[in-house]
Design an enzyme around this catalytic site. Structure first.
Site, PDB file in Angstrom:
ATOM      1  N   SER A   1       0.849  -1.186   0.000  1.00  8.01           N
ATOM      2  CA  SER A   1       0.000   0.000   0.000  1.00  8.01           C
ATOM      3  C   SER A   1       0.893   1.247   0.000  1.00  8.01           C
ATOM      4  O   SER A   1       1.710   1.425  -0.908  1.00  8.01           O
ATOM      5  CB  SER A   1      -0.946  -0.033   1.199  1.00  8.01           C
ATOM      6  OG  SER A   1      -1.962   0.920   1.076  1.00  8.01           O
TER       7      SER A   1
ATOM      8  N   HIS B   1      -7.955  -5.268  -0.714  1.00  9.95           N
ATOM      9  CA  HIS B   1      -6.695  -4.593  -0.404  1.00  9.95           C
ATOM     10  C   HIS B   1      -5.791  -5.475   0.457  1.00  9.95           C
ATOM     11  O   HIS B   1      -4.585  -5.265   0.503  1.00  9.95           O
ATOM     12  CB  HIS B   1      -6.975  -3.268   0.301  1.00  9.95           C
ATOM     13  CG  HIS B   1      -5.782  -2.375   0.381  1.00  9.95           C
ATOM     14  ND1 HIS B   1      -5.015  -2.054  -0.721  1.00  9.95           N
ATOM     15  CD2 HIS B   1      -5.199  -1.749   1.434  1.00  9.95           C
ATOM     16  CE1 HIS B   1      -4.025  -1.253  -0.354  1.00  9.95           C
ATOM     17  NE2 HIS B   1      -4.107  -1.063   0.949  1.00  9.95           N
TER      18      HIS B   1
END
Length: 721
Positions: free
Chosen positions: A567, A685
């Protein structure tokens, strides 16, 4: 409260061999079409190449199987949340890959093998309905907690389907509340009424893709007829509502998150059958939390009240009614409950019925303090708890119960790099605790050791980092070393027990390093704010400094040094890889941001402009362009050598667009750099939808690292202890 969780990396001084230039057009824009036929064909082709190289390695299958065994272990501590008389847990194992939502009592939980009552079998539900459901949580209405709103994700995406569930009858409610797939937020008002923020059609979302409209929705009412009660602006990040149903202290607060760190809040006042929203006068970057008649205020910037200056990172308490009185702003009286120092910051807090339990980060290790209001002020008591390591406090108090038998109790978790988690039942006012659960040792830590060291960054700042040494390792400059970092969004990286990497990395001679770089929250909001927007490069300078320190002190050398990040941490390793490519020999870049010219246009990207800035602003882009990996890569000097990279992401990631990793990999391949790419079809994610996928993704990453950094091809093939 606070944030927590972590990712990776480290390195040295900024001597970039590149000039950042934006090409006139993006030749790989087509890879942003997430479900496009051409894009998915490219993904399948790249996946096949990565699988051939990594799954074909003799280390892959034993690694994957051992990781799956750890993830599915029935000896893990089942995390619980109290709802009424029950402790609820969501559990995955080899027989329940999608998971069980289940419950037990505290008396049963004390047993070595509690008797669990299944409330919902997600595997059965997914099979019955032909959906790839992934659990995303439950919101239940107290004090009986019978009516629950279950959030179910397709494939692990942030967007969920919400359905009303009866936790007593263990079934979905006929004619109950149902919300179609969206990034929704819901809050119970009463048994027949909800506040709902969702995708109501054109104009109802912010530029970040989150709801900007909140409606009051009655049972049996078509959603289209629900009345709008609050609206944010399109440029906001999102809107939200919080309903405090504590008897005698009922409050409803609406909020507009104007960016990631600032919000405007409004108190609902109901009079003569009409609703009024009263603005709450607060610093926009402060976080408010009501505690019965008190209000807790956590500061991200300095606050002057009269002659007193309260520094950022402080926790203050004041009278809630006085604070909310718009006429009394100048008469507000604050008491400081916590004030930061250069090495101490507030990591979080929890409230029991009468006390406040603070978790304090002291040089990136946890300490506990307990406070209670007393005659003439507040009494403060240090709590005797394990140190150093990471502590987590979860209160068991239910404010909806007037006489709560667990009102002063809390759960305390304790862990460090080499010591598995323990979970204890604590009671405010005493240091005595009952150990409820302990995780097994998933790897043999005998002979291993942990050090905390400090590197000097480019501007002279001392940057802490942890080194986890394997058994028998010496500083000979030849240790395979993995450097992990994150450095963003005020997220601290505190010690954790990495059962998986301990087996497939540390137990086979790998050194593991965690860098506590600026941009994170290890030393409070000042440490974070030192490396955002115009100063984001300081995160990368800190990471480079840690990498250089590892080499200078012969922990490793560049040929043995790999970096990992996900991320924002993926952006970190992507940027550092290009700024100091000679320092590393492997880069594991997971669910990353990489195209910082377009990040704010992709999925939730606009919500992060408070961290990075606005690429459409020429002044901001002048800064961002110097580190944005996708653009910097295009301007690389011909012949520049880069370390081998493995990019991983998920097609179902609807937070960080998979186009970031796709385009970066495609450009690197076209320029002739050693690049592998793997995209999981599910996972969101987090990268994986269940333990089998998670084990496979982790094994792919560690095989790649060992191929690049290991001393011998069969180095990681020994059976894990």
């Amino acid at each position: 409260m606070r944030r927590s969780l972590a990712l990776l990396l480290s390195c040295l001084t900024f001597l970039s061999p590149v000039t950042a230039q934006t090409p006139p057009e993006d030749p790989y824009l087509w890879l942003e079409d997430v479900q496009g036929e051409q894009a998915l064909a490219w993904v399948r082709e790249r996946n096949a190449v990565a699988r051939r190289q990594l799954e074909g390695d003799e280390r892959f299958a034993p690694m994957r199987d051992r990781l799956r065994e750890i993830l599915d272990s029935k000896a893990r501590i089942p995390a619980v949340a109290r709802r009424g008389d029950a402790l609820y847990n969501f559990w995955r194992d080899e027989n329940h890959p999608r998971g069980l939502w289940r419950r037990t009592t505290l008396a049963e939980y004390r047993r070595a093998e509690p008797a669990w009552e299944t409330v919902l079998d997600l595997d059965k539900l997914a099979a019955d309905e032909g959906e790839n459901w992934v659990w995303a949580g439950a919101t239940c209405l107290g004090p009986d907690y019978r009516r629950c709103l279950l959030s179910l994700s397709r494939g692990g995406a942030d967007a969920t389907v919400t359905r009303e569930f009866d936790s007593v009858d263990k079934r979905f409610v006929d004619g109950g509340f149902v919300l179609p797939e969206a990034k929704s937020r819901l809050e119970w008002i009463d048994e027949d009424t909800l506040y709902v923020a969702s995708d109501f059609g054109p104009g109802s979302l912010t530029d970040s893709g989150y709801p900007r409209v909140i409606k009051r929705w009655r049972r049996g009412q078509p959603l289209a007829e629900a009345r709008t009660v609050f609206e944010g602006e399109r440029g906001d990040v999102s809107v939200s509502v919080s309903v405090d149903r504590t008897p005698g202290y009922e409050r409803t607060v609406f909020s507009r998150a104007t960016d990631f760190y600032n919000s405007l809040e409004f108190l609902l006042e109901q009079a003569a059958g009409e609703d009024r929203l009263l603005p709450i006068d607060k610093p926009t970057d402060a976080t408010l939390s009501f505690w019965r008649e008190k209000l807790l205020v956590e500061l991200r910037s300095d606050l002057r009240a009269g002659d007193t200056l309260f520094p950022r990172g402080s926790l203050l308490v004041t009278d809630a009614a006085a604070y909310l009185d718009p006429k009394g702003r100048d008469a507000r009286c604050y008491t400081s409950l916590f004030a930061p120092t250069p090495t101490r910051s507030l990591a979080g807090y929890a409230t029991t019925a009468t006390r406040l339990v603070l978790t304090v980060s002291d040089n990136v290790a946890s300490r506990l303090e307990e406070l209670r209001p007393a005659e003439g002020g507040w009494e403060r008591r240090p709590v005797d708890a394990p140190y150093p390591g990471t502590l987590g406090v979860s209160t068991l108090h239910d404010p909806l119960l007037p006489k709560d038998p667990l009102g002063e109790h809390y759960l305390l978790s304790a862990v460090d790099f080499l010591t598995p988690d323990t979970l204890s039942l604590g009671q405010a006012g005493t240091d005595e605790r009952e150990t409820l659960k302990s995780s097994p040792r998933f790897f043999d830590a005998a002979g291993m050791r942990v050090e905390q060291r400090f590197a000097k960054s480019k501007d002279g700042t001392r940057v802490p980092y942890f080194v986890v040494w394997p058994k028998g390792a010496v500083a000979d400059g030849d240790n395979p070393t993995l450097l992990y970092g994150y450095g963003g969004f005020e997220v601290p990286l505190q010690p954790w027990y990495a059962a998986a990497s301990g087996n497939v990395w540390g137990a086979h001679g790998g050194v593991f390093v965690v860098a506590n770089i600026r941009g994170g929250g290890e030393f409070g909001p000042g440490w974070h704010q030192a490396a955002i927007k115009a100063d984001k490069q300081k995160s990368y300078d800190d990471f480079i400094a840690v990498a250089e320190d590892l080499v200078a002190n012969k922990v490793t050398r560049p040929a043995r040094l790999g970096i990992q990040g996900g991320s924002n941490g993926g952006l970190l390793v992507g940027a550092v890889m290009l700024q100091r490519p000679e320092l590393f020999n492997a880069v594991l870049c997971q669910v990353p941001l990489l195209d910082m010219k377009r990040y704010h246009l992709l999925l939730a990207g606009a919500s992060w402009m408070g961290e990075y800035g606005n690429p459409d602003d020429p002044a901001d882009w002048a800064v961002i362009s110097r580190y944005s990996p996708y653009q910097v890569l295009a301007g690389l000097a011909p012949g520049t050598a880069l370390p081998p990279v493995l990019f991983t992401t998920s097609t179902r990631d609807d937070r960080v667009h998979p186009g970031h990793a796709r385009k970066m990999a495609a450009r690197m391949m076209a320029l002739g750099h050693a690049t592998l790419y793997y995209e999981n079809i599910e996972g969101g994610h987090g990268g994986a939808a269940d333990n089998a996928q998670r084990a496979e993704m982790m094994a792919l990453g560690y095989v790649f690292l060992w191929q690049q950094l290991g001393r011998a091809p069969a180095h990681a093939t020994k059976a894990a202890p």
